[in-house]
Motif scaffolding. Structure first.
Motif: not given
Length: 406
Positions: A149, A152, A155, A169, A209, A214, A217, A223, A225
């Motif tokens: 998190y 994220w 980024q 997005k 956000n 998220w 992604a 993403f 992670f």
């Protein structure tokens, strides 16, 4: 229905073409029986299916007349307004807040995306954080932790072009929703976004956000992670019963992951594909792989306890977590009634995946002032975690090598 009509007409014409003679009394009964037999033989399954279809259609029509979710007005801008119920019946938006939230929480991801295109009010509800936070925890909670998190958030904060980030997005959102949204709605939304790009940025700037962004992604693999991988590099013998930090990216086509390991010394970045879910976990402690974990369990360690300990080959390498158990001192015979190993400052750590006599089989640490211990030949041992969870211990045992290591 057409087949039944043809058979009936054919039978009628055939019977009318027969000579007009007096027939026995049983002839009319046989004629009717023959007609009923052919209808039952060929048409019964068809009529049964037709009856069920008509019943379902009638039932759905009744429901839709009470909860009119299909009747929506399109404005000149192409936006969907709230559903209008001409019959004056109940709309889904008339449900109590708690009841509506319970319905939305029980929808699948595809169902929630479909519900989001019904009207403006439902769209706002369906993209709310609390709904998608629950889905994040259900699917990704075991492998996504606080470190992911934070990455994220970093980024998002470091994005140089906010507009291009938002558009990216939105494309990811459309890619996911395109499987469940009607094509006509997708096109109308795309046209509206192209014509009103500035309005789009303004209305969605607060959602960059969001938990939904998220989720998308992660779900689409865009993403990378941080997480940890058991037995890295396809179970390389040098990493058996260890767990190393890596950057992960989900592959939705194969339901597996790509793992990108940081370089070790002079080694380049190693990438592993096809990593299964059972080989992944979220980092159990908030400690960088390059930092020493401060142990808080040293005074509690007793023989038989399951532990993880940091280990690295040399000072240039990051730490990995290695599974082991607390053993007895040489002066102890292992009898539980007379064992006093827990009173000693010296703690024996054993790694049973290695054969007896191997230099990797065991090591010893000091309970009072343990920091990093070791040398360039045998590597360096760092912080210790005591495993209290049966689930964690069971997972390590499931990864046990088929042969004892040298």
């Amino acid at each position: 229905m057409l087949l039944y009509f043809l058979i009936t007409c054919f039978s009628f014409i055939f019977l009318r073409s027969l000579p007009l003679k007096t027939l026995p009394s049983w002839a009319s009964e046989v004629r009717l029986l023959s007609l009923w037999f052919w209808k039952e033989l060929f048409l019964f399954p068809y009529f049964e299916s037709l009856r069920n279809t008509l019943f379902r259609a009638s039932y759905l029509t009744t429901i839709h007349s009470k909860i009119s979710m299909k009747k929506m007005n399109l404005t000149s801008n192409g936006k969907l307004e709230n559903p209008v119920d001409d019959t004056g019946g109940m709309s889904i938006l008339d449900l109590p807040e708690l009841a509506l939230d319970c319905i939305l929480e029980r929808l699948t991801t595809a169902g929630l995306c479909t519900m989001a295109c019904v009207c403006t009010s439902l769209r706002e509800r369906c993209i709310s954080d609390h709904l998608w936070e629950r889905r994040i925890k259900q699917k990704w909670g075991r492998i996504i932790g606080r470190a992911a998190y934070r990455e994220w958030q970093f980024q998002i904060a470091s994005s140089k072009d906010f507009g291009s980030c938002e558009q990216g997005k939105q494309k990811g959102l459309m890619k996911l929703l395109s499987t469940v949204w009607p094509i006509s709605l997708m096109k109308s939304k795309d046209d509206n976004n192209n014509n009103n790009n500035n309005n789009f940025k303004h209305s969605n700037s607060s959602r960059v956000n969001s938990i939904l962004s998220w989720y998308l992604a992660v779900e689409t693999g865009r993403f990378w992670f941080p997480a940890q991988v058991y037995n890295r590099e396809n179970g390389h013998v040098g990493f058996m019963l260890s767990c190393y930090d890596a950057e992960l990216s989900y592959d939705p086509q194969t339901d597996t992951f790509r793992a990108r390991y940081p370089p070790h010394g002079r080694r380049a970045v190693a990438i592993e594909t096809g990593v299964q879910w059972e080989r992944l976990r979220a980092p159990p402690v908030d400690t960088s792989p390059h930092d020493l974990h401060i142990s808080d369990c040293l005074n509690d360690l007793r023989p038989g306890d399951h532990i993880e300990i940091q280990w690295r080959r040399n000072k240039e390498f990051p730490y990995g977590w290695w599974y082991g158990v607390v053993g007895h001192l040489e002066s102890c015979d292992g009898n539980e009634n007379y064992c006093r190993c827990h009173n000693s400052n010296a703690v024996v750590l054993e790694f049973h995946q290695y054969t007896r006599g191997s230099r990797w089989r065991c090591t010893m640490i000091n309970r009072k002032d343990h920091r990093e211990e070791g040398n360039e030949a045998d590597g360096f041992y760092g912080g210790i975690r005591k495993l209290n969870s049966k689930e964690e211990i069971s997972r390590w045992k499931q990864l046990w090598p088929t042969e004892v290591l040298e």
